[in-house]
Design a protein around this motif. Sequence first.
Motif, mmCIF file in Angstrom:
data_model
loop_
_atom_site.group_PDB
_atom_site.id
_atom_site.type_symbol
_atom_site.label_atom_id
_atom_site.label_comp_id
_atom_site.label_asym_id
_atom_site.label_seq_id
_atom_site.Cartn_x
_atom_site.Cartn_y
_atom_site.Cartn_z
ATOM 1 N N LEU A 137 0.821 -1.198 0.000
ATOM 2 C CA LEU A 137 0.000 0.000 0.000
ATOM 3 C C LEU A 137 0.861 1.257 0.000
ATOM 4 C CD1 LEU A 137 -2.841 -0.939 2.513
ATOM 5 C CD2 LEU A 137 -2.950 -0.932 0.016
ATOM 6 N N GLU A 138 1.960 1.234 0.711
ATOM 7 C CA GLU A 138 2.818 2.402 0.816
ATOM 8 C C GLU A 138 3.601 2.700 -0.456
ATOM 9 O OE1 GLU A 138 4.670 -0.788 3.605
ATOM 10 O OE2 GLU A 138 2.689 -0.213 2.873
ATOM 11 N N ASP A 139 3.502 1.833 -1.462
ATOM 12 C CA ASP A 139 4.123 2.091 -2.752
ATOM 13 C C ASP A 139 3.270 3.013 -3.621
ATOM 14 O OD1 ASP A 139 6.427 0.464 -2.321
ATOM 15 O OD2 ASP A 139 5.238 -1.316 -2.823
ATOM 16 N N THR A 140 2.067 3.304 -3.197
ATOM 17 C CA THR A 140 1.187 4.185 -3.950
ATOM 18 C C THR A 140 1.814 5.568 -4.097
ATOM 19 O OG1 THR A 140 -0.826 3.029 -3.289
ATOM 20 C CG2 THR A 140 -1.063 5.310 -3.988
ATOM 21 N N ALA A 141 1.963 6.027 -5.339
ATOM 22 C CA ALA A 141 2.601 7.310 -5.607
ATOM 23 C C ALA A 141 2.585 7.574 -7.104
ATOM 24 C CB ALA A 141 4.046 7.318 -5.095
ATOM 25 N N VAL A 142 2.959 8.792 -7.474
ATOM 26 C CA VAL A 142 3.251 9.107 -8.858
ATOM 27 C C VAL A 142 4.724 8.813 -9.090
ATOM 28 C CG1 VAL A 142 3.388 10.906 -10.613
ATOM 29 C CG2 VAL A 142 1.449 10.850 -9.042
ATOM 30 N N TYR A 143 4.999 7.962 -10.051
ATOM 31 C CA TYR A 143 6.364 7.563 -10.357
ATOM 32 C C TYR A 143 6.854 8.307 -11.585
ATOM 33 C CZ TYR A 143 6.163 3.753 -6.985
ATOM 34 O OH TYR A 143 6.070 3.017 -5.819
ATOM 35 N N SER A 144 8.031 8.914 -11.470
ATOM 36 C CA SER A 144 8.622 9.676 -12.558
ATOM 37 C C SER A 144 10.007 9.152 -12.868
ATOM 38 C CB SER A 144 8.717 11.164 -12.195
ATOM 39 O OG SER A 144 7.447 11.712 -11.903
ATOM 40 N N CYS A 145 10.357 9.155 -14.137
ATOM 41 C CA CYS A 145 11.723 8.839 -14.508
ATOM 42 C C CYS A 145 12.486 10.130 -14.742
ATOM 43 C CB CYS A 145 11.788 7.926 -15.738
ATOM 44 S SG CYS A 145 11.218 8.664 -17.283
ATOM 45 N N ALA A 146 13.793 10.066 -14.579
ATOM 46 C CA ALA A 146 14.636 11.230 -14.736
ATOM 47 C C ALA A 146 15.965 10.819 -15.337
ATOM 48 C CB ALA A 146 14.856 11.930 -13.389
ATOM 49 N N ALA A 147 16.619 11.775 -15.975
ATOM 50 C CA ALA A 147 17.908 11.537 -16.608
ATOM 51 C C ALA A 147 18.901 12.599 -16.177
ATOM 52 C CB ALA A 147 17.769 11.536 -18.128
ATOM 53 N N ARG A 148 20.147 12.177 -16.051
ATOM 54 C CA ARG A 148 21.222 13.095 -15.711
ATOM 55 C C ARG A 148 22.312 12.986 -16.769
ATOM 56 N NH1 ARG A 148 25.888 12.425 -12.873
ATOM 57 N NH2 ARG A 148 25.229 10.384 -12.044
ATOM 58 N N SER A 149 22.557 14.072 -17.466
ATOM 59 C CA SER A 149 23.592 14.094 -18.484
ATOM 60 C C SER A 149 24.963 14.103 -17.821
ATOM 61 C CB SER A 149 23.429 15.305 -19.402
ATOM 62 O OG SER A 149 23.459 16.513 -18.662
ATOM 63 N N PRO A 150 25.996 13.705 -18.539
ATOM 64 C CA PRO A 150 27.335 13.599 -17.931
ATOM 65 C C PRO A 150 27.858 14.896 -17.335
ATOM 66 C CG PRO A 150 27.276 12.412 -20.013
ATOM 67 C CD PRO A 150 25.989 13.173 -19.920
ATOM 68 N N ASN A 151 27.445 16.036 -17.857
ATOM 69 C CA ASN A 151 27.947 17.317 -17.376
ATOM 70 C C ASN A 151 27.021 17.993 -16.367
ATOM 71 O OD1 ASN A 151 25.906 17.939 -19.160
ATOM 72 N ND2 ASN A 151 27.000 19.617 -20.158
ATOM 73 N N SER A 152 26.041 17.285 -15.846
ATOM 74 C CA SER A 152 25.090 17.840 -14.899
ATOM 75 C C SER A 152 25.329 17.280 -13.509
ATOM 76 C CB SER A 152 23.656 17.552 -15.331
ATOM 77 O OG SER A 152 22.732 18.043 -14.377
ATOM 78 N N ARG A 153 25.252 18.149 -12.509
ATOM 79 C CA ARG A 153 25.433 17.712 -11.131
ATOM 80 C C ARG A 153 24.232 16.927 -10.619
ATOM 81 N NH1 ARG A 153 25.000 19.152 -5.692
ATOM 82 N NH2 ARG A 153 26.935 18.878 -4.492
ATOM 83 N N GLY A 154 23.045 17.313 -11.063
ATOM 84 C CA GLY A 154 21.831 16.642 -10.669
ATOM 85 C C GLY A 154 21.020 16.196 -11.869
ATOM 86 N N TYR A 155 19.863 15.597 -11.606
ATOM 87 C CA TYR A 155 18.987 15.152 -12.684
ATOM 88 C C TYR A 155 18.362 16.366 -13.353
ATOM 89 C CZ TYR A 155 19.590 10.370 -11.191
ATOM 90 O OH TYR A 155 20.131 9.139 -10.890
ATOM 91 N N ASN A 156 18.544 16.478 -14.644
ATOM 92 C CA ASN A 156 18.143 17.672 -15.370
ATOM 93 C C ASN A 156 17.040 17.446 -16.391
ATOM 94 O OD1 ASN A 156 20.281 16.177 -16.564
ATOM 95 N ND2 ASN A 156 20.873 17.904 -17.873
ATOM 96 N N TYR A 157 16.560 16.214 -16.546
ATOM 97 C CA TYR A 157 15.426 15.922 -17.409
ATOM 98 C C TYR A 157 14.440 15.043 -16.665
ATOM 99 C CZ TYR A 157 18.498 17.625 -21.104
ATOM 100 O OH TYR A 157 19.337 18.398 -21.869
#
Length: 119
Positions: free
Chosen positions: A88-108
């Motif tokens: 039940l606690e897995d209920t959520a909106v799930y999003s994917c993200a991408a981090r390019s090699p020159n990015s410190r964090g996820y930028n897409y």
Amino acid sequence: QVQLVESGGGLVQAGGSLRLSCAASGRTFSLYTMGWFRQAPGKEREIVATINWTFENTYYADSVKDRFTISRDNAKSTLYLQMNSLKLEDTAVYSCAARSPNSRGYNYWGQGTQVTVSS
């Protein structure tokens, strides 16, 4: 320029399984670190799992270890999240993200897909 589109969410009973997909645009998908995140109502977004381009380094949140598996198919430019033994606690909106090699964090980021686990 990267575009991410999630699919595969839905309603499932506790103990069941779902497989989420994230389709990415472009021809440099294999160079990006990819991750799945989720956000439940009233809670902060949290990281679920990540995988880098070498397929050697993965990370899982403690709450999903041994239940979820992250994978990627670079030929199809697609990221997957296999979710088993859903709670039940897995209920959520799930999003994917991408981090390019020159990015410190996820930028897409994708728009997200709803996962609802019922009793």
